[in-house]
Write a protein that holds these residues in place. Structure first.
Motif, short mmCIF file in Angstrom:
data_model
loop_
_atom_site.label_atom_id
_atom_site.label_comp_id
_atom_site.label_asym_id
_atom_site.label_seq_id
_atom_site.Cartn_x
_atom_site.Cartn_y
_atom_site.Cartn_z
N LEU A 49 0.82 -1.21 0.00
CA LEU A 49 0.00 0.00 0.00
C LEU A 49 0.85 1.26 0.00
O LEU A 49 0.52 2.24 -0.68
CB LEU A 49 -0.93 0.02 1.22
CG LEU A 49 -2.14 -0.89 1.15
CD1 LEU A 49 -2.92 -0.79 2.46
CD2 LEU A 49 -3.03 -0.52 -0.01
N SER A 52 2.35 1.80 -3.54
CA SER A 52 1.48 1.69 -4.71
C SER A 52 1.47 3.02 -5.48
O SER A 52 1.59 4.09 -4.90
CB SER A 52 0.07 1.31 -4.31
OG SER A 52 -0.51 2.33 -3.54
N GLU A 53 1.32 2.90 -6.77
CA GLU A 53 1.27 4.09 -7.63
C GLU A 53 -0.08 4.11 -8.33
O GLU A 53 -0.40 3.22 -9.11
CB GLU A 53 2.40 4.04 -8.65
CG GLU A 53 3.77 4.05 -8.02
CD GLU A 53 4.88 3.94 -9.05
OE1 GLU A 53 4.58 3.89 -10.27
OE2 GLU A 53 6.03 3.90 -8.64
N MET A 54 -0.85 5.11 -8.01
CA MET A 54 -2.18 5.24 -8.60
C MET A 54 -2.12 6.17 -9.81
O MET A 54 -1.42 7.19 -9.78
CB MET A 54 -3.16 5.82 -7.56
CG MET A 54 -3.33 4.94 -6.34
SD MET A 54 -4.00 3.34 -6.73
CE MET A 54 -5.65 3.78 -7.18
N PRO A 55 -2.83 5.83 -10.87
CA PRO A 55 -2.86 6.73 -12.02
C PRO A 55 -3.63 8.01 -11.69
O PRO A 55 -4.57 7.99 -10.92
CB PRO A 55 -3.57 5.92 -13.09
CG PRO A 55 -4.34 4.91 -12.35
CD PRO A 55 -3.61 4.63 -11.07
N HIS A 56 -3.23 9.08 -12.31
CA HIS A 56 -3.89 10.37 -12.05
C HIS A 56 -5.00 10.63 -13.02
O HIS A 56 -5.02 10.31 -14.12
CB HIS A 56 -2.88 11.51 -12.13
CG HIS A 56 -1.80 11.38 -11.11
ND1 HIS A 56 -2.03 11.55 -9.77
CD2 HIS A 56 -0.50 11.06 -11.22
CE1 HIS A 56 -0.92 11.38 -9.11
NE2 HIS A 56 0.05 11.08 -9.97
#
Length: 56
Positions: A49, A52-56
């Motif tokens: 967590l 983690s890399e979330m898309p923008h």
């Protein structure tokens, strides 16, 4: 360095968990095996967590 850690984290957890838990159960008993499983899975989940890399 962080990208390497992000890439290795899933594989490290998937390899560590099935190796450490049965060894712990065989050497120390089921209670310590369950404790090891809880600790390893919690640390693995938290590290997944945190990195983690979330898309923008």
């Amino acid at each position: 360095m962080l990208k390497t850690f992000v890439a290795i984290t899933p594989m490290l957890g998937a390899i560590t968990f099935p190796l450490v838990v049965p060894i712990t159960i065989s050497k120390f008993g089921i209670n310590y095996g369950i404790l090891a499983a809880l600790i390893i899975s919690s640390l693995w989940f938290i590290s997944m967590l945190r990195t983690s890399e979330m898309p923008h």
